[in-house]
Scaffold this active site. Structure first.
Site, mmCIF file in Angstrom:
data_model
loop_
_atom_site.group_PDB
_atom_site.id
_atom_site.type_symbol
_atom_site.label_atom_id
_atom_site.label_comp_id
_atom_site.label_asym_id
_atom_site.label_seq_id
_atom_site.Cartn_x
_atom_site.Cartn_y
_atom_site.Cartn_z
ATOM 1 N N HIS A 179 72.104 54.170 49.426
ATOM 2 C CA HIS A 179 73.222 54.743 49.229
ATOM 3 C C HIS A 179 74.528 53.912 49.407
ATOM 4 O O HIS A 179 74.907 53.335 50.630
ATOM 5 C CB HIS A 179 74.145 56.366 49.656
ATOM 6 C CG HIS A 179 75.286 56.920 49.167
ATOM 7 N ND1 HIS A 179 76.304 57.549 49.742
ATOM 8 C CD2 HIS A 179 75.726 56.949 48.043
ATOM 9 C CE1 HIS A 179 77.024 57.285 49.705
ATOM 10 N NE2 HIS A 179 76.565 56.922 47.901
HETATM 11 CA CA CA Z 1 72.490 51.717 45.557
#
Ligand code: CA
Ligand code: ZL4
Ligand code: ZN
Length: 388
Positions: A179
């Site tokens: 992320h």
């Molecule tokens: Ca990513």
């Protein structure tokens, strides 16, 4: 022989500094700046450097780093010394643990990869490049006053801040398997940057533990950043077909609604099959199709690197993606040139190894059609709240 010529009608610039590749995070650390040497060797053995404007990037200045990072963090980063080489406990500012070790030349390393991303962004601002590339950048986890996940200085945030001087709206897209939390957090409260990350998400079991589908921006009433963070949480084993479909569908809708005037694409290569830390079954072809799709939008494009822990696959992906930027991908012989440095590292001698060649036994795909459809419809709903 590959006959690579400059693209007609647009310009590509390549920003790098060979000094970056000489840094070592320490024995057995997965982040190996040497992968950049392997990538550069492949790019040059195909002759692609002759079709781009190539720049040896400079160090970011203290002032430039302060555009995002706090003074006390930069002071500490500059003076931090290698104290206990085998100590795995992170110290102040999360520095000095096993993820973010303090190593010889750390501050120069950070200043160099940040300088390259800033240079690249300025080329786009001046209209001197249409696509600018810094494979040594893409270090998306670094925070204002904290190192995180192998990232110390957030070159992406610094580059986007440069772009915002000229561009009203910047779309940030992140195909690293992790992320893109640092970039998301930095622009959490503005509607001038939309952040979109695709990543493995498994609650707290996969680093950094954030990026669920419902993390869409601040939910406080009237905050301009609301709905401008987009997260695509994925499970192990996603394949090219699914990944590319999601990418084109979601990026297409973001571009329609948000109308970005510049795009930054973080091309983390740990989303590839066979990565030491990754969990996906994405191949060099699918990863590259994401780059090709962004290029096809004809919006100024900054390409940065990111994760990637199986060096031969990192080199394959970034060489292929450089060829897409130049527009010579169809002209490359997939057979890796004989004179490529370290050619013995490229098992199977091809740019595009099959899943069987990469993995031996395939990784189970845990992404159902139903789940992916659900992700697309939730994000489509979210985008109803976004206007250019
Ligand atoms: Ca990513
Ligand atoms: C290593 O072998 O999940 C570091 C890190 C060093 C060498 C020897 C030390 C052995 C895997 C990772 C101990 C290692 C313990 N060495 C690491 C919660 C964790 C605490 C640290 O691609 N241990 C932390 C960070 C992630 C965690 C991923 C991705 C960056 C990017 C952009 C960053 N951290 C558990 C892990 C090794 C190591 C082996 C490691 N660290 C794998 N995943 C992490 O998104 C560039
Ligand atoms: Zn990563």
């Amino acid at each position: 022989e590959n006959n690579i010529v400059r693209p007609k009608g647009y310009k590509v610039s390549w920003h790098s500094n060979p000094e970056i590749e000489k840094h070592h995070f320490g024995h057995a650390h997965p982040m190996k700046p040497w992968r950049l040497t392997l990538a550069k060797g492949l790019i040059m053995s195909y002759g692609m450097h002759t079709a781009m404007d190539t720049y040896v990037s400079r160090l970011a200045t203290r002032e430039e780093l302060e555009d995002f990072h706090s003074e006390d963090y930069l002071d500490y980063l500059k003076t931090a010394m290698v104290a206990m080489p085998d100590d795995e406990t992170p110290k102040d500012y999360n520095l000095g643990g096993s993820d973010c070790p303090i190593f010889e030349g750390l501050f120069n390393y950070c200043s160099m990869y940040a300088g390259a991303s800033i240079d690249a962004a300025r080329k786009l601002c001046n209209n001197e490049s249409d696509i600018a590339i810094n494979w040594s950048g893409g270090l998306h986890h670094a925070k204002k006053a904290e190192a995180s996940g192998f990232c110390y200085v957030n070159d992406i945030v610094l580059a986007i801040l440069q772009l915002l001087r000229k561009h009203p709206r910047v779309l940030y897209i992140d195909i690293d398997v992790h992320h893109g939390d640092g970039v998301e957090e930095a622009f959490w409260s503005t509607d001038r940057v939309m952040t979109l990350s695709m990543h493995k998400y498994d609650g707290l079991n996969f680093f950094p533990g954030t990026g669920d589908l419902d993390r869409t921006g601040p939910d406080s009433e009237g905050n301009p950043g609301a709905h401008h963070a987009i997260n695509v949480p994925l499970s192990d084993g996603i394949n090219d077909e699914q990944y590319v479909w999601l990418f084109k569908t979601i990026v297409g809708r973001c571009v329609d609604k948000f109308q970005p005037t510049a795009i930054v694409l973080q091309c983390g290569a740990d989303s590839l099959a066979g990565d030491r830390l990754g969990r996906f079954n994405v191949q060099v072809q699918g990863h590259g199709t994401c780059v090709a799709y962004c290029k096809s939008l004809n919006i100024p494009l900054l390409l940065v690197g990111g994760g990637g822990y199986t060096p031969r696959n990192v080199a394959r992906a970034w060489a292929h993606e450089t060829s897409i930027a130049i527009g010579c991908d169809a002209d490359l012989d997939p057979l890796i040139p004989e004179h490529t440095p370290y050619r013995e590292h490229f098992r199977h001698n091809t740019l595009f190894p099959t899943l069987e060649q990469i993995l031996g036994e395939p990784r189970v795909n845990r992404n159902t059609k139903k789940k992916l459809d659900e992700i697309v419809s939730t994000i489509t709903e979210q985008l109803r709240f976004v206007n250019a």
